[in-house]
Design an enzyme around this catalytic site. Structure first.
Site: not given
Length: 333
Positions: A56, A132, A210-211, A215-216, A219
């Site tokens: 990262y 990974h 990515s829960p 970020g989608f 909302a």
């Protein structure tokens, strides 16, 4: 914040902090001083589980995130659980913003990786060390054997697998018990739910990356949202494209409706749905913002009944959604 247990004995906060986005994948790296303060504030809020990886970073500083996390969390080392990862590098010959991955889990590479991570994290041991991505050219039994050696040597205390399948999990666990898998999981990415029975059988935890579907599911994004084309993976994620946002309208309406009923936010409902589903599920949303850090932590206090979770599952099964980003491509050797 309440604790959860991964595997047999690794105690972590119910919600962890994914640190990748501070250095990689979501625009240019954030200000180091601000992120150092944010990580300290996370500890104050009750976060004890922090996730990073040796890759990262940026082309200029490939290990940016481990260096940041190690330095910022050094004063709290005895209070926290540090997770990092080995086994991939990016194909730097690619011109894509989201470069393909090159798996490499040769034992000598793992050995070099663990020493580098220990040094950058400023610690004598790593609490949870993940492969990974699976390396198709190295038998998973060989990787598990190296993990057993590293545990014996005290360099790591637990190990895990990322984006692993049932066959890989079973074969690895038979050699050296696996504490956790870290796989993608969200309301938009439920394809690993089939692993729940084997995780329960073997007593392995599920760390969900990515829960919030990158970020989608906060909302907070609309058709006019712009991302940096050179450094932000969201530029090529289907859920953030105009047609994706349109196709996901029903999902966002559902989240707004339940969040209003529960006096919460869409992001909190997305995380609470996961937490109330299984006691061994631990989401690790990432953020660079203090208010979002507190919002995510608050999800641990929201209770959804078994019936409410089942109703949400049924609604998700039946509604139309866009495709969702499924991860970086594995380059063919």
């Amino acid at each position: 914040m309440q604790d959860r247990t991964l595997g047999k004995d690794l105690h972590v906060s119910a919600i962890g902090l994914g640190c990748m986005g501070m250095s990689h994948g979501y625009g240019a790296p954030a200000d180091k001083k601000e992120m150092t303060e944010l990580l300290a504030q996370a500890v104050d809020m009750g976060y004890t589980f922090f996730d990073t990886a040796e890759v990262y970073g940026t082309a200029q500083n490939p290990h940016d995130n481990e260096e940041l996390v190690g330095k910022a969390l050094k004063p709290y080392r005895d209070k926290i659980v540090l997770a990092t990862k080995f086994g991939i590098r990016f194909d730097m010959s690619s011109t894509e913003v989201n470069k393909p991955l090159l798996p490499d889990s040769r034992p000598e590479v793992i050995r070099a990786s663990v020493e580098g991570s220990l040094k950058r994290l400023g610690t004598d041991y790593i609490d949870l060390y993940y492969q990974h991505r699976v390396d198709p050219s190295i038998p998973i039994e060989e990787v598990a054997g190296v993990m057993g050696d590293l545990i014996q040597e005290g360099k790591i205390t637990h190990w895990g697998l990322s984006e692993a399948t049932e066959d890989i999990i079973r074969r690895a666990h038979a050699v050296c018990p696996v504490t956790a898998i870290q796989n993608r999981y969200s309301m938009m990415a439920r394809w690993y739910e089939s692993l729940f029975p084997v995780l329960e059988e073997l007593q392995i935890g599920y760390v969900a990356f990515s829960p919030l579907a990158n970020g989608f599911l906060t909302a907070k994004y609309g058709k006019d949202t712009k991302f940096d084309a050179e450094t932000d993976y969201r530029t090529m994620m289907p859920q953030f494209k105009a047609e994706g946002i349109e196709r996901n309208r029903e999902l966002l309406v559902l989240l707004y409706w339940i969040s209003k009923e529960k006096q919460a936010t869409p992001a909190q409902i997305s995380l609470a749905w996961m937490l109330c589903k299984k006691p061994y599920l631990v989401p690790i949303p990432g953020t660079r913002k203090l208010d979002r850090l507190a919002e995510n932590a608050g999800a641990a206090d929201i209770v959804l009944t078994e019936q409410e979770v089942a109703a949400l599952d049924q609604a998700l099964d039946e509604m139309e959604m866009s495709d969702v980003f499924g991860g970086s491509k594995i380059a063919k050797k």
